[in-house]
Design an enzyme around this catalytic site. Structure first.
Site, PDB file in Angstrom:
ATOM      1  N   GLY A   1     -33.013   4.081  26.999  1.00 42.23           N
ATOM      2  CA  GLY A   1     -33.866   4.887  27.397  1.00 42.23           C
ATOM      3  C   GLY A   1     -35.303   4.572  27.163  1.00 42.23           C
ATOM      4  O   GLY A   1     -36.181   5.003  27.846  1.00 42.23           O
ATOM      5  N   PHE A   2     -35.514   4.045  26.047  1.00 50.94           N
ATOM      6  CA  PHE A   2     -36.764   3.877  25.527  1.00 50.94           C
ATOM      7  C   PHE A   2     -37.076   2.265  25.294  1.00 50.94           C
ATOM      8  O   PHE A   2     -38.232   1.928  24.745  1.00 50.94           O
ATOM      9  CB  PHE A   2     -36.925   4.773  24.029  1.00 50.94           C
ATOM     10  N   GLY A   3     -36.172   1.515  26.037  1.00 52.62           N
ATOM     11  CA  GLY A   3     -36.574   0.085  25.922  1.00 52.62           C
ATOM     12  C   GLY A   3     -35.463  -0.934  25.712  1.00 52.62           C
ATOM     13  O   GLY A   3     -34.336  -0.237  25.272  1.00 52.62           O
TER      14      GLY A   3
ATOM     15  N   LEU B   1     -29.094  -7.291  24.131  1.00 53.22           N
ATOM     16  CA  LEU B   1     -27.896  -6.539  23.822  1.00 53.22           C
ATOM     17  C   LEU B   1     -27.586  -5.338  24.793  1.00 53.22           C
ATOM     18  O   LEU B   1     -26.467  -4.935  25.134  1.00 53.22           O
ATOM     19  CB  LEU B   1     -27.910  -6.075  22.532  1.00 53.22           C
TER      20      LEU B   1
ATOM     21  N   GLN C   1     -29.749  -1.945  26.883  1.00 49.68           N
ATOM     22  CA  GLN C   1     -31.154  -1.275  27.737  1.00 49.68           C
ATOM     23  C   GLN C   1     -30.955   0.187  27.499  1.00 49.68           C
ATOM     24  O   GLN C   1     -30.202   0.865  28.131  1.00 49.68           O
ATOM     25  CB  GLN C   1     -31.184  -1.489  29.222  1.00 49.68           C
TER      26      GLN C   1
ATOM     27  N   ASP D   1     -29.261  13.432  20.391  1.00 43.28           N
ATOM     28  CA  ASP D   1     -29.259  12.552  21.528  1.00 43.28           C
ATOM     29  C   ASP D   1     -27.815  11.890  21.126  1.00 43.28           C
ATOM     30  O   ASP D   1     -27.821  10.776  21.067  1.00 43.28           O
ATOM     31  CB  ASP D   1     -30.127  11.396  21.438  1.00 43.28           C
TER      32      ASP D   1
END
Length: 823
Positions: free
Chosen positions: A515-517, A511, A513, A629
């Protein structure tokens, strides 16, 4: 009657006839005369005429301009207000100086509608086919038909687009060959950083010309072989009135060439043959199905010489094989193999060969290009060193073009176009290497099968011993134990079931990408759809942050917060399972060029939902949470477009008496960070308020704060909004798709005002979320004037090129960061 009397009457009739002839053949209407059917105005050279006409098979009459030799109509005044019969129409100068067309009941059906002009005016039909209204005293032109075109572009007409205000001049098709009312198609100049011509079907792109390189449009290969080199692009790109215009001239005075947009949405060039007395067969840049915008979907290429016409680019495969085989190509293609950049992010390893570029010759480059003034070698270096760059091209007339979003609208030509370099995995660069790799894999499998049988027992014994002695395994068990003890509300999922649900985390189920995967779509055995966030080992998000997200979100329940279903801590895996949001993230939905357009009511509903979610986090939940964030990609949309705040890995739990905190580790996304957090590590509720203000302005303008390239002074979106606010031109900030109806205009302006209050430099000046909600609901009548936002400038992207031209060295990050500059 005596002869002398008869002779006198005859002379009088002749004089009257001459007078009538002079009147009907003039090129000017003044305040003392008017125009009725069948009278006409004629340009001085006789090439164009203005008068009343009735289309074939129609009972309505219109005022228009036509080419005298062929009666081909090039401009219509009263397109949507026709006359019932020809004899009832009259064209004259009104008392206020405007040129008006009226019916026999003195109702004005059309007017030049110019305010504050002198009453002493004259209308003239010029040799170019331009009808102008000018003041007699000053001689200044106050109105011209060239600025209000219909379906035809004539020579010397300037099809303009204002880069500052966003205004576009458009030509619009007839409804049908017998009906000149406004049809379904329009054409305009777009993408002004790299200008292109677009044909629109309603609000959706229908065709585009490719970028202008100073001589031709790169997406029209025949521009080198037919007469099109009379086109030129002019304008200015400085100051407060930055604009472009497209115009053309005839190759010689003996030529007669016009361009029109047909009722079917086809741009046509019409050439008049003076010797034969008719129009030659029309030529069009739209030659095949491949000219329909985005017909092959994302990462699909169209070639009219192939069957079927659509194919995936090399290194890509259909997103939906079954639909693709039925020649339904709208879902496009996805990568077969991840890029080295993706492997680095996912696996934390630089092992393997680096990415390369696949060269596509004679290509119509995709939409949404970005331009940089670089040479070809520097363009390649910059693209290869930046993971967000997925392709580049170079043209001497444009310089460096590069792309960071999904390709759309690629076409292959036999001649023309330009060379497009697509970033692909190393394994896709050489077919021979792929064949050799297949042989090696086959041999390896045979040998491996034998070795696996022999080593199975040994591996089992080693794993048994490792469970008792290896610290990493012990740590994994601690994670599982910790989860079971601290988070009884959260379900634990087995890795094997998640792999089955996501087809082993296949790229077609990806779905997005973060910042953490990556995040994958999955379907459990009971049919429940889920979103699976698989934290990569290279992300830097450790046990503390993983547990923080689970702990925070498991204790929160609100309509506007995403719901956590469970987690998985199998081995080194750290996986979060959320409820599935069918409409993806807000940034994907808002900026999808092929997706539906959000109207103002839906955008306001989303804004209000985000605000209520933040208020719940700050004040109403059993925990007091600062998200840290907030950005468009962290707002998910359910099937009813209700917004849900997600991604709490960076969230911070506050005590009830705590107002602010300080950290040495600044996390989040540049462009959404408040200045005190980005520069000093100080965060509070007002940090989230700043991020909300950026979100609000992005949603209203449909522009990204972190990739804003439209303003001549290189302002960020915040700086552009501040400039437009001070100039009294906030309408330029509003997405044209929501600028109508005007009944919402005041509400939108109020929201812009609120957004500017949220992004003020000092935290104490920003409102709290409870006050923001009050202002959104108009409970606060008088809003205070905003102060200047913190970040009004962005650093040019050329900075990433750094000093490699000087010393041959350059350090380029593998992530895109916007440089921050305080005012």
């Amino acid at each position: 009657m005596r002869f002398s009397e008869f002779r006198g009457l005859k002379i009088l009739i002749m004089l009257l006839s001459c007078f009538i002839h002079v009147c009907t053949s003039l090129d000017t209407i003044a305040s003392f005369n008017s125009l009725k059917d069948p009278e006409t105005l004629s340009s001085n050279d006789g090439l164009f005429q203005l008068g009343f006409f009735t289309p074939s098979n129609s009972t309505f009459t219109y005022l228009g301009i036509w080419v005298n030799m062929s009666n081909h109509v090039v401009w219509v005044a009263n397109r949507d207000k026709p006359l019932k019969n020809a004899s009832s129409g009259i064209l004259k100068i009104s008392e206020d100086g405007n040129l008006v067309m009226m019916n026999d009941q003195n109702q004005i059906l059309w007017s030049t509608n110019v305010s504050n002009i002198a009453s002493n005016t004259t209308a003239q039909l010029q040799n170019t086919g331009n009808l102008v209204l000018q003041e007699n005293t000053s001689g200044s032109m106050v109105w011209q038909s060239f600025q209000h075109p219909c379906d035809t572009l004539l020579q010397e007409m300037k099809l303009s687009a204002n880069k500052t205000s966003g205004e576009r001049m458009k030509i619009t098709s007839w409804r049908s060959p017998q009906d000149p009312s406004i049809g379904d198609f329009s054409a305009s100049l777009e993408r002004l950083s790299v200008p292109e011509m677009f044909v629109w079907r309603g609000i959706r792109p229908y065709w585009r010309s490719g970028p202008w390189n100073g001589k031709i449009f790169l997406g029209i290969p025949d521009m080198n072989t037919v007469y099109l080199h009379g086109f030129s692009l002019g304008g200015q790109d400085e100051g407060d009135d930055s604009y472009y215009y497209l115009t053309y001239t005839y190759p010689s005075k003996s030529d007669m060439i016009i361009y029109m947009l047909s009722p079917e949405g086809t741009l046509q060039e019409l050439d008049w043959d003076y010797a034969k007395g008719y129009w030659l067969e029309p030529w069009s840049p739209q030659q095949s199905e491949c000219d329909v915008y985005g017909i092959c979907g994302a990462f699909g290429s169209c070639d009219p010489r192939s069957s079927p016409i659509c194919s995936c680019l090399r290194g890509f495969e259909p997103r939906n094989e079954e639909e693709w085989n039925r020649q339904n190509w709208t879902n496009g293609c996805v990568r077969k193999e991840p890029l080295q950049c993706d492997r680095r992010i996912t696996n934390g390893s630089d092992a393997g060969n680096s990415d390369g570029f696949l060269k596509l010759q004679n290509t119509k480059v995709p939409d949404f290009s970005q331009r940089l003034p670089l040479k070809a070698d520097d363009c390649r270096t910059l693209c290869l060193g930046n993971c967000s760059c997925i392709a580049y091209a170079y043209d001497a007339g444009i310089d460096c073009l590069w792309w960071s979003v999904n390709f759309i609208d690629i076409q292959r030509f036999s001649i023309g176009g330009t060379d497009l370099y697509i970033r692909v995995s190393y394994s896709e660069l050489d077919e021979k290497k792929k064949k050799n790799a297949t042989v090696i894999v086959t041999v390896t499998v045979i040998i491996g099968t034998i070795l696996i049988v022999a080593c199975a027992y040994i591996l089992w014994r080693m794993n048994t011993i490792e469970e008792k002695t290896n610290p990493r395994v012990q740590k994994r068990n601690q994670i599982n134990d910790m989860t079971k003890v601290k988070l009884p509300e959260v379900s634990l999922y087995e890795l094997e079931k998640l792999a089955i649900a996501t087809n082993n985390f296949h790229l077609t189920n990806k779905l997005g990408q973060g910042g953490f995967g990556p995040v994958y779509k999955g379907t459990l055995e009971d049919g429940q759809k889920i979103a699976v966030k698989r934290l990569s080992k290279a992300s830097g998000q450790g046990l503390e942050e993983f547990m923080n997200e689970v702990e925070v979100i498991s204790k929160l329940q609100h309509l506007n917060l995403v719901r956590l279903l469970g987690c998985c801590t199998d081995g080194d895996e750290k996986i979060l399972i959320y409820e599935y949001m069918p409409n993806r993230s807000l940034d994907a939905y808002l900026f999808d060029p092929l997706g539906p357009v959000l109207n103002w009511e839906k955008r306001f509903h989303i804004l209000e939902g985000i605000a209520r979610g933040l208020l719940y986090l700050h004040r109403d939940s059993r925990l007091r949470i600062i998200h840290r964030d907030m950005k468009l990609s962290n707002i998910l949309l359910d099937e009813e477009l209700n917004p849900k705040i997600s991604d709490f890995g960076m969230a911070r739990i506050f005590g009830r008496t705590e107002d602010a905190a300080n950290t040495n580790r600044v996390v989040g996304t540049y462009g959404y960070m408040s200045p005190e957090y980005a520069m000093e590590g100080l965060f509070s509720e007002k940090s989230d308020v700043f991020s909300f203000g950026v979100l609000l302005l992005e949603i209203i303008s449909r522009r990204k704060n972190t990739s804003f390239y439209e303003d001549a002074e290189s302002l960020s979106l915040l700086g552009f909004a501040w400039k437009m606010w001070n100039d009294g031109n906030t309408a330029s900030l509003i997405d044209p798709e929501i600028s109508n109806p005007s009944s919402f205009h005041e509400d939108i302006l109020r929201c812009i005002h609120i957004g500017l209050l949220c992004v003020q430099e000092l935290a104490r000046d920003r409102p709290t979320m409870s006050i923001v909600i009050s202002m959104l609901n108009s409970e606060t009548v008088n809003l205070p004037p905003p102060k200047q936002p913190a970040f009004t400038q962005r650093q040019a992207m050329l900075d990433v090129v750094c000093s490699h031209k000087n010393d041959g060295l350059c350090s380029i990050n593998y992530v895109s960061l916007t440089s921050i500059q305080a005012r």
